[in-house]
Design a protein around this motif. Structure first.
Motif, PDB file in Angstrom:
ATOM      1  N   LEU A 125       0.934  -1.355   0.156  1.00 47.11           N
ATOM      2  CA  LEU A 125       0.226  -0.258  -0.101  1.00 47.11           C
ATOM      3  C   LEU A 125       1.082   1.210   0.043  1.00 47.11           C
ATOM      4  O   LEU A 125       0.572   2.258  -0.745  1.00 47.11           O
ATOM      5  N   HIS A 363      -8.129  -1.495  -0.053  1.00 47.78           N
ATOM      6  CA  HIS A 363      -6.758  -2.551   0.016  1.00 47.78           C
ATOM      7  C   HIS A 363      -6.735  -3.913   0.271  1.00 47.78           C
ATOM      8  O   HIS A 363      -5.918  -4.168   0.159  1.00 47.78           O
ATOM      9  N   ASN A 470      -4.328  -1.799  -9.836  1.00 45.97           N
ATOM     10  CA  ASN A 470      -2.866  -1.001  -9.675  1.00 45.97           C
ATOM     11  C   ASN A 470      -1.823  -0.905 -10.796  1.00 45.97           C
ATOM     12  O   ASN A 470      -2.226  -2.099 -12.001  1.00 45.97           O
ATOM     13  N   GLU A 658      -5.254 -11.747  -1.457  1.00 37.84           N
ATOM     14  CA  GLU A 658      -4.471 -10.642  -2.190  1.00 37.84           C
ATOM     15  C   GLU A 658      -5.426  -9.752  -3.315  1.00 37.84           C
ATOM     16  O   GLU A 658      -5.930 -10.720  -4.533  1.00 37.84           O
ATOM     17  N   GLY A 661      -1.734  -7.098  -5.526  1.00 37.52           N
ATOM     18  CA  GLY A 661      -0.509  -7.446  -5.991  1.00 37.52           C
ATOM     19  C   GLY A 661       0.107  -6.592  -6.709  1.00 37.52           C
ATOM     20  O   GLY A 661      -0.532  -6.130  -7.146  1.00 37.52           O
TER      21      GLY A 661
HETATM   22  C1  26Y Z   1      -4.552  -0.678  10.126  1.00 33.41           C
HETATM   23  C2  26Y Z   1      -3.067  -0.677   9.512  1.00 33.41           C
HETATM   24  C3  26Y Z   1      -2.443  -1.451  10.601  1.00 33.41           C
HETATM   25  C4  26Y Z   1      -2.779  -0.623   8.112  1.00 33.41           C
HETATM   26  C5  26Y Z   1      -0.754  -0.674   7.807  1.00 33.41           C
HETATM   27  C6  26Y Z   1      -0.981  -1.193   6.560  1.00 33.41           C
HETATM   28  C7  26Y Z   1      -3.246  -2.002   7.151  1.00 33.41           C
HETATM   29  C8  26Y Z   1      -2.407  -2.560   6.192  1.00 33.41           C
HETATM   30  C9  26Y Z   1      -1.940  -1.896   5.686  1.00 33.41           C
HETATM   31  C10 26Y Z   1      -1.399  -2.704   4.589  1.00 33.41           C
HETATM   32  C11 26Y Z   1      -1.948  -3.202   3.468  1.00 33.41           C
HETATM   33  C12 26Y Z   1      -1.054  -3.055   2.396  1.00 33.41           C
HETATM   34  O1  26Y Z   1      -0.135  -3.115   1.763  1.00 33.41           O
HETATM   35  N1  26Y Z   1      -1.672  -4.195   1.183  1.00 33.41           N
HETATM   36  C13 26Y Z   1      -1.545  -4.398  -0.320  1.00 33.41           C
HETATM   37  O2  26Y Z   1      -2.221  -2.514  -1.016  1.00 33.41           O
HETATM   38  C14 26Y Z   1      -1.358  -3.123  -2.356  1.00 33.41           C
HETATM   39  C15 26Y Z   1      -2.037  -1.921  -2.894  1.00 33.41           C
HETATM   40  O3  26Y Z   1      -2.950  -2.344  -3.561  1.00 33.41           O
HETATM   41  C16 26Y Z   1      -2.011  -4.551  -2.712  1.00 33.41           C
HETATM   42  O4  26Y Z   1      -1.093  -5.072  -3.870  1.00 33.41           O
HETATM   43  C17 26Y Z   1      -1.946  -5.701  -1.683  1.00 33.41           C
HETATM   44  O5  26Y Z   1      -2.634  -6.832  -2.427  1.00 33.41           O
HETATM   45  C18 26Y Z   1      -2.286  -5.787  -0.939  1.00 33.41           C
HETATM   46  O6  26Y Z   1      -2.282  -7.299   0.300  1.00 33.41           O
END
Ligand code: 26Y
Length: 822
Positions: A125, A363, A470, A658, A661
């Protein structure tokens, strides 16, 4: 005629060399005899920044003068990666700088490697946010990326005895030449306390919020330059500081220590990035961080807007605010508060502006990853926002009642407040109600959002839902990270592909050219050799660049199934032990990724990978056939080394888990083939590259649903599949853990008795597919064709395409070219 170049802008090698020497002396305060590598890095960084600054200031001036519509990307994370090379590439001065640095008796690559990367994000993310910032600037879209300037970013990972150890990331320790503090634009943010109502002069009912304490937000700006354009947008990150006047008053004269405590407390707010990619229940500081940066950012937008002589009536026409997941979703309530309590708008008008302003990107489909805040905690920290959320909810539920009379189920499932047990504020619901568009990040993900997680919202508000798959920036993920392949490509089809990635298709015209295929292989071999050298230097493991580089780099998570990969390795190991002369395709298994510090199962998987590696790498009977490498401290910098060197990209998540990705895209772009499930953007990648150039395996989402409905029992697979049983039994026997059969028990038991992510169900399919990979790799000519086709067909996955879609479908913005004045 003699031309005199300015030391701060000139681009001749002589001027650049002089500028570096000048900065070394006047900024670092060093002369060459006592200067360190880092001093030279700083001198060089300032030299590059100088060449960026007039573009940056020019851009800001045009935005103000022309009163353009601004995209404001709100993200709690930015995984920026190193600035220096990227800026050299985007400025188009890499070659000049290389020569100037060399003439100063230095090596550019060494200086580049000196940079400490800003790791202000966890994974996908945060990296997506940074790719989007690059594309926004490259497409000349006016934008600001708002976020938090964490003093400590994502921890550095060390591996000790096979286990992950976390080290604090002191990325600011040696100074950050890329940012400029803007204390004059500081804002105040309130917390806690209570609200009271009053009647204003006209007899209107109003509410004021009397906070318990106030924290100051100081913005730090970093220029984000587009590729070969004059546009330089800003990333504006907020740091918290104590609001001294306030505290010294409140803690009255004499209470010096009380005031100091407050100061320390305030400055803690932006101290550290939470290293989790799933919410941790009840962490008040996390909510404080979110509210802090969102409030700072919205106040900043309003100040900019009013300074231009506007009223807030047309705010939504001038600002498109995108919520990067629910982390900034408190923005919906905050903008309402600012409009109603501070700028005295009536509710209806304020709501219209708010809904038009926000867009929300989801996400994740994992229900456990949805942010909810305990009502008590929320109301204690943000009493006014809780009132506003109640009012939003009341009006929203009235609307629900009209559509579903008497349906209490719907009311309870859609409500912004979760009242099924302990009460929570549901941040995703707030984001959905307060945004005019809601998007998932890949086709499948967006479809599943409508069918599962946000089903009720979709039924009620179908017009809000859309998809934006993405993308990744080809500048960092190809030109910067894989210069060799980039040059080969440009030598065939010119350089336009860097701005228009669809042009990579032209490579298909060279597919039958044996000489070209030979060059393609040579480049791959060269970058594999570089990675092999790095592995040897870091870990002392010798790997052959002729083996198949089978790579899985990403955060450690059970749903991503790094341990399925390990089961494959152990199975190959067992096969060789049973049949020592087995002719198999030699493979180097490369892993990298961080585990959330409190996620024991994920940490155990890291230990397992290292333990298996210890045995496999040292078994003389295995020899060169199998090597297992865990690269410590996987980050953007390391990713730039790894993606170019991969032959095989592991994208093996349980189908439906997922969201998209993005690593999958970086691998394919760099000519790796994918072994993957029918999940996230894998599906679209396969569609683009052709099914014959993609290794698909595993159950699809519907099949998984069916299997679960029938009652999934992992033991059935364990008992009926001898190779699977042998692999599991070998781990359990303590073979990889010096006889300690208990070490991996938690991991193994969770597979044997639950297997929530269906490793056992997909095991055989995965093995069969890996066998097809091994066979395919033996035919190097054919493999090269598939590799070239993967690169050639990645046009869709440029973040430029994603950003254009956001502009059209969600933001309603268009480019504003920046002309340079002399
Ligand atoms: C709530 C907090 C602690 C938190 C912090 C970071 C929750 C989630 C996240 C990060 C999530 C993340 O990285 N999700 C990913 O986002 C990517 C971009 O859209 C996607 O490609 C991936 O599948 C997804 O797991």
């Amino acid at each position: 005629q003699i031309q005199i170049e300015d030391d701060r802008t000139g681009l001749s090698i002589e001027t650049l060399r002089r500028a570096i020497a000048d900065n070394l002396f006047y900024i670092q305060g060093k002369f060459p005899a006592i200067a360190t590598k880092h001093d030279y890095y700083m001198a060089l960084a300032y030299t590059v920044r100088d060449r960026l600054l007039h573009r940056w200031l020019n851009t800001l001036e045009v935005y103000l003068k022309q009163d353009v519509k601004l995209v404001c990307y709100l993200s709690a994370e930015y995984l920026v990666g190193p600035h220096l090379v990227n800026n050299l590439i985007n400025l188009g001065i890499y070659e000049q700088i290389r020569q100037a640095v060399e003439e100063s008796g230095l090596n550019l690559q060494q200086l580049i490697n000196t940079e400490e990367e800003p790791g202000l994000g966890n994974g996908g993310l945060g990296r997506l946010a940074s790719c989007y910032m690059d594309s926004l600037a490259s497409l000349e879209i006016p934008a600001i990326g708002y976020g938090i300037r964490y003093e400590f970013g994502i921890f550095d990972q060390e591996i000790k005895d096979g286990w992950q150890v976390e080290i604090t990331d002191k990325w600011l320790q040696d100074g950050n030449p890329w940012e400029i503090a803007r204390p004059e634009a500081a804002v105040s943010v309130k917390f806690g306390g209570h609200t009271e109502s009053y009647l204003d002069d006209q007899g209107n009912y109003r509410v004021r919020w009397l906070p318990e304490y106030i924290v100051k937000g100081i913005p730090y700006d970093t220029p984000i330059l587009g590729y070969k354009v004059n546009t330089a947008n800003s990333m504006r990150l907020w740091t918290s500081e104590a609001c001294e006047s306030f505290d010294f008053q409140r803690f009255n004269v004499g209470d010096y220590y009380g005031a100091v405590d407050r100061k320390v407390f305030s400055e803690n707010l932006t101290k550290v990035l939470y290293p989790n990619d799933e919410p941790i229940k009840g962490k008040e500081l996390r909510l404080q961080q979110q509210y802090f940066f969102v409030s700072c950012s919205l106040q900043d937008m309003i100040r900019i807007h009013l300074n231009e002589g506007n009223t807030l009536d047309n705010f939504a026409e001038k600002f498109a605010v995108q919520l990067n997941d629910t982390h900034p979703s408190i923005g919906v309530a905050e903008l309402m508060r600012l409009l109603i309590d501070v700028h005295y708008y009536p509710w209806e008008k304020a709501w219209e502006i708010t809904e038009k302003t926000f867009g929300f990107t989801n996400h994740t489909l994992l229900p456990e990853a949805l942010e909810r805040w305990p009502l008590g905690l929320f109301g204690h920290l943000l009493p006014r926002h809780l009132e506003i959320i109640y009012e939003i909810n009341k009006r929203f539920l009235d609307q629900v009642r009209l559509k579903y009379p008497g349906n209490n189920e719907k009311l309870s499932s859609l409500s912004l407040i979760d009242e099924r047990g302990d009460k929570y504020v549901r941040m995703a619901h707030l984001a959905c109600v307060g945004s005019h568009k809601i998007n998932g990040v890949a086709q499948l993900h967006s479809e599943l959002l409508k069918k599962t997680l946000l089903k009720d919202f979709y039924e009620l508000l179908p017009e809000k839902f859309t998809n934006v798959t993405n993308g990744v920036t080809p500048r960092r993920w190809m030109v910067v990270s894989n210069p060799e392949l980039s040059q080969l490509i440009s030598s065939k089809i010119g350089e336009n592909w860097i701005k228009n990635l669809d042009e990579l298709r032209k490579l298909e015209g060279f597919i039958d050219d044996g000489g070209f295929r030979q060059q393609w292989r040579e480049v791959k071999r060269k970058v594999k050799q570089d990675l092999a050298q790095y592995i040897h230097d870091k870990l002392g493991i010798i790997v052959s660049p002729d083996s198949l580089f089978d790579v899985q780099v990403k955060r450690l998570h059970e749903y991503k199934r790094q341990h399925l990969n390990v089961l494959h390795i152990i199975t190959l190991y067992n096969r060789i032990k049973q049949n020592p002369n087995l002719d198999i395709t030699p493979r180097t298994f490369i892993f990298g990724g961080k585990a959330a510090p409190g996620y024991h199962q994920a940490k155990l998987i890291i230990k397992l990978i290292n333990s298996v590696g210890d045995i496999v790498n040292h078994d003389p009977e295995i020899g060169e056939r199998l090597k297992v490498v865990f690269l410590p401290d996987y980050n953007v910098t390391l990713g730039q080394r790894v993606y170019p060197a991969a032959d095989l990209s592991e994208q093996i998540s349980t189908a439906g888990k997922e969201a998209s990705g993005t690593g999958n895209m970086k691998f394919s772009l760099n000519g790796a083939l994918t072994i993957g499930t029918f999940d996230g953007a894998n599906i679209e990648i396969r569609e683009e590259v052709g099914e014959e150039n993609f290794f698909l395996f595993g159950l699809k989402t519907e099949e998984i649903d069916q299997l679960r409905a029938q009652g999934y029992n992992p033991q059935d697979y364990y008992n009926s599949n001898p190779e699977l049983k042998a692999a599991i039994d070998l781990i359990n026997s303590g073979f990889f853990s010096h006889g300690d059969g208990g070490l991996f028990q938690l991991l193994i038991n969770s597979l044997l008795y639950l297997d929530h992510y269906l490793l056992f169900a997909d095991y055989q399919s995965y093995l069969d597919c890996q066998e097809r990979v091994s066979q395919a790799y033996k035919d190097q000519e054919h493999w090269t064709r598939m590799s070239i086709l993967n690169t050639a067909r990645m046009g869709k996955f440029s973040s430029d395409r994603s950003i254009r879609e956001y502009c059209d479908k969600i933001w309603n913005t268009s480019p504003v070219p920046i002309q340079m004045k002399d």
